[in-house]
Design a protein around this motif. Structure first.
Motif, PDB file in Angstrom:
ATOM      1  N   GLY A 193       0.828  -1.207   0.000  1.00  0.00           N
ATOM      2  CA  GLY A 193       0.000   0.000   0.000  1.00  0.00           C
ATOM      3  C   GLY A 193       0.856   1.247   0.000  1.00  0.00           C
ATOM      4  O   GLY A 193       2.062   1.180  -0.269  1.00  0.00           O
TER       5      GLY A 193
ATOM      6  N   LEU B  50       3.410   0.190   3.099  1.00  0.00           N
ATOM      7  CA  LEU B  50       2.738  -0.574   4.160  1.00  0.00           C
ATOM      8  C   LEU B  50       2.122  -1.857   3.624  1.00  0.00           C
ATOM      9  O   LEU B  50       1.611  -1.882   2.497  1.00  0.00           O
TER      10      LEU B  50
ATOM     11  N   CYS C 298      -0.770  -4.070   3.137  1.00  0.00           N
ATOM     12  CA  CYS C 298      -2.208  -3.837   3.134  1.00  0.00           C
ATOM     13  C   CYS C 298      -2.911  -5.077   2.611  1.00  0.00           C
ATOM     14  O   CYS C 298      -2.260  -5.966   2.071  1.00  0.00           O
TER      15      CYS C 298
ATOM     16  N   ARG D 149      -6.068  -6.617   0.083  1.00  0.00           N
ATOM     17  CA  ARG D 149      -6.887  -6.154  -1.037  1.00  0.00           C
ATOM     18  C   ARG D 149      -8.362  -6.372  -0.705  1.00  0.00           C
ATOM     19  O   ARG D 149      -8.807  -7.492  -0.488  1.00  0.00           O
TER      20      ARG D 149
ATOM     21  N   PRO E 269      -6.413  -1.345  -1.920  1.00  0.00           N
ATOM     22  CA  PRO E 269      -5.687  -1.774  -0.717  1.00  0.00           C
ATOM     23  C   PRO E 269      -6.275  -1.097   0.518  1.00  0.00           C
ATOM     24  O   PRO E 269      -6.676   0.065   0.463  1.00  0.00           O
ATOM     25  N   MET E 270      -6.343  -1.824   1.599  1.00  0.00           N
ATOM     26  CA  MET E 270      -6.828  -1.257   2.851  1.00  0.00           C
ATOM     27  C   MET E 270      -5.847  -1.625   3.947  1.00  0.00           C
ATOM     28  O   MET E 270      -5.318  -2.745   3.965  1.00  0.00           O
ATOM     29  N   THR E 271      -5.564  -0.722   4.856  1.00  0.00           N
ATOM     30  CA  THR E 271      -4.554  -1.017   5.875  1.00  0.00           C
ATOM     31  C   THR E 271      -5.139  -1.934   6.958  1.00  0.00           C
ATOM     32  O   THR E 271      -6.322  -1.840   7.287  1.00  0.00           O
TER      33      THR E 271
ATOM     34  N   GLU F 159      -7.017   0.029   9.613  1.00  0.00           N
ATOM     35  CA  GLU F 159      -8.419   0.383   9.378  1.00  0.00           C
ATOM     36  C   GLU F 159      -9.343  -0.794   9.647  1.00  0.00           C
ATOM     37  O   GLU F 159     -10.430  -0.645  10.201  1.00  0.00           O
TER      38      GLU F 159
END
Ligand code: AMP
Length: 605
Positions: free
Chosen positions: A94, A98, A100, A102, A107-109, A112
């Protein structure tokens, strides 16, 4: 100000607790569950699912069901390379490098996504305590580095929680354990969770809990025990059928589930059957996985993993200046310690039976709640002296590390170092902060790089800039700098270059807030569906079993009718109006099912 809650954000399960009266208590959900699976899933309608409902879709939607996220928290993509190929969901690079996951195509951390677990726990606490909850103590593995701690704190913030303190899991366990013991003794907390292993050696005396040393491995836990079974089953299946199960994400998800079940079963039984029907096809012929794993074989498979934990124990003992026999009590924490050969190995190493008086799944959250009680003033007279798990140092000439704060230094801690220039009229100095035990900077984790600027023109070596490293009680580093000549304070931002920035955290917080109501409604809908589906299956099974028994036909017909109503409502439940109908239909069926059960039991007398 409402009360402060304690949260054990576990790799596999999370627990939330609060302090009241003179003890801490776990906050159970409405259905009595005391732990929440740390699993977040994206449902088929695009809804977010958290906990048990998310876990249930693990086998059917493996690529959109995220578990063990704690193993990715705050780490860079390159740092998690060895675990990503074991996960059925996709880990991608990401922003800021970072790691992350999918989600759909974005992409999401892990931060989150973990925030959604924390949010669900917070909702549970608010619902059960009947008050708003805004402050928390969250636990992390003792071995978490600065970036992983920052990430955990950010997740709390995105969940709308002010994280008053981050404490180490084994320290929390000792807190829960120590408050009751009232004695002076040294204890070892052996914590084998889903994804991490921690060992801490502590001293308990007169309400002071002092951590003497801590060690462990952030990439070793119950998941690796599952993986050992998966690798074995994969090989066996490959030899039998020529099919590699790991190539199919769906098969991989089902195998993971089966492997974990087998491991848990082997804590009780001497043998476990691994069965996954229709797991693959060869030339159009369906293939089923059907293997038997004995406890003895399982123990051989996992022995290298157990040995790794023992090596960590020995290192921690050495750091504390102790021998295994000096430890008075050994406390087991984490689901992984239920494995009999783990218990045996610990018992052999310390030459004493581990203490099992504290519940291994809940003790960390209970300890966090005590710390929460200390912070909101409910608990008095407990002093917690935690330590930093890894040395913090600076890269100096030739890429060598100069340690500024040694590992196992008690926190909060503060050290200063004077910097100067190497050239005449040099205006700035570059500082590279690293964390770890290796000699060369490149082999450690880079925490931050920053530049000290605005140095007045002077001959080399003359300017004196004092850089101060402050590790707060959370184990998180802050750096400040002062030019001793001019007295000017320098602004130093030590946010890890690969971590989330304040702005990003704020944005995620706003997004999570906007999404919350909608997510909550979606989650309630998903949960209502699952409750309805389960009840339906249960009632249909009961009806089938009661065929030919002395039950009034009218009752059976009524039940069938209500089943039909629930089935219809399930097919239609998309809008909130239809959702109400599903909830009502389920309640009606539940009531009728209870009455029906009364008939059955009365009839059986
Ligand atoms: P924790 O992170 O403490 O919740 O620990 C979760 C880990 O413990 C997971 O890997 C579980 O599979 C494992 N676990 C839970 N119960 C058992 C059991 N009875 N036997 C073996 N492992 C278990």
């Amino acid at each position: 100000m409402g009360r402060v809650i304690g949260i054990d954000l576990g790799t596999t399960n999370s627990v939330i607790a609060f302090y009241e009266g003179s003890r801490s208590e776990v906050i159970a959900g409405t259905n009595g569950d005391r732990t929440t699976p740390s699993v977040v899933g994206r449902g088929s309608q695009g809804e977010w699912l958290v906990g048990e409902v998310a876990k249930r879709q693990m086998a059917t939607r493996p690529q959109q069901t995220f578990y063990s996220l704690k193993r990715l928290m705050g780490l860079r993509f390159d740092e998690v390379a060895d675990i990503t190929n074991k996960l059925p969901y996709e880990v991608v690079r990401g922003e800021h490098d970072l790691a992350c996951v999918r989600v759909d195509d974005k992409p999401m951390t892990p931060v989150e996504i973990s925030a959604m677990i924390l949010r669900a726990l917070r909702d549970r606490a608010e619902e059960m305590l009947g008050e708003s909850v805004e402050r928390a103590v969250i636990t992390v593995p003792a071995y978490f580095n600065d970036a992983q701690r920052q990430a955990t704190r950010d997740a709390g913030k995105i969940a709308g929680l002010e994280v008053l303190r981050i404490i180490n899991e084994p320290t929390a366990a000792a807190l829960a354990y120590g408050l009751d013991s009232g004695q002076t003794k040294s204890i070892a907390v052996y914590d084998l969770g889903g994804g991490t292993f921690d060992i801490s050696i502590l001293n308990l005396a007169d309400d002071v809990i002092e951590v003497l040393s801590t060690g462990g491995d952030t990439q070793l836990g119950g998941d690796d025990f599952d993986q050992a079974i998966i690798d074995w089953a994969r090989q066996e299946f490959l030899e039998q059928t020529g099919v590699d199960l790991l190539e199919d994400p769906m098969a991989r998800g089902r195998l993971k589930e089966t492997a974990e079940r087998a491991k848990v079963e082997l804590s009780q039984s001497l043998e476990s059957h691994l069965q996954v029907p229709f797991v693959a096809t060869v030339d159009g012929v369906p293939q089923h996985l059907d293997l038997t794993l004995s406890r003895a074989r399982f123990e051989r498979l996992v022995q290298p993993l157990i040995d790794r934990t023992l090596e960590c124990c020995l290192a921690a003992l050495e750091d504390a200046g102790m021998q295994p026999l000096d430890v008075d009590d050994v406390v087991l924490v984490g689901g992984g310690t239920r494995v009999p050969s783990v218990q045996r190995a610990v018992e052999e190493l310390f030459a004493k039976m581990p203490n099992k008086s504290v519940h291994p799944d809940e003790v960390v959250a209970l300890g966090a709640a005590i710390q929460a009680g200390v912070l909101d003033g409910t608990v008095e007279d407990v002093l917690l002296l935690d330590v930093i798990p890894l040395s913090i140092g600076l890269e100096t000439l030739g890429g060598v590390v100069t340690k500024v704060l040694e590992r196992n230094t008690t926190v909060p801690a503060r050290r200063s170092q004077i910097f100067s220039t190497v050239q005449d009229n040099q205006k700035s100095v570059n500082v590279h902060v690293v964390q770890g035990e290796r000699e060369m900077a490149v082999d450690n984790r880079s925490l931050a790089r920053f530049e000290l600027t605005g140095i007045p023109a002077a001959k080399k070596g003359v300017p004196q800039i004092e850089v101060t490293f402050d590790v707060d009680a959370d184990g998180i580093l802050k750096v400040s700098a002062r030019d001793l000549g001019t007295g000017v304070e320098q602004e130093v931002c030590v946010r890890d270059a690969s971590n989330l920035s304040e702005d990003e955290v704020e944005r995620m917080l706003a997004e999570a807030g906007e999404r919350h109501e909608e997510d909550l409604a979606r989650r309630r809908r998903a949960e209502a569906r699952h409750t309805a589906e389960e009840l339906l299956l249960n009632v249909e099974e009961t009806l089938e079993k009661s065929l030919g028994r002395d039950v009034p036909t009218a009752e059976c017909d009524r039940l069938r009718e209500l089943c039909e109503r629930v089935r219809d409502a399930l097919e239609n439940s998309v809008s909130s109006f239809e959702h109400d109908e599903l909830v009502e239909a389920t309640e009606a069926l539940q009531e009728a099912a209870h009455r029906f059960a009364d008939f059955i039991y009365q009839g059986s007398h």
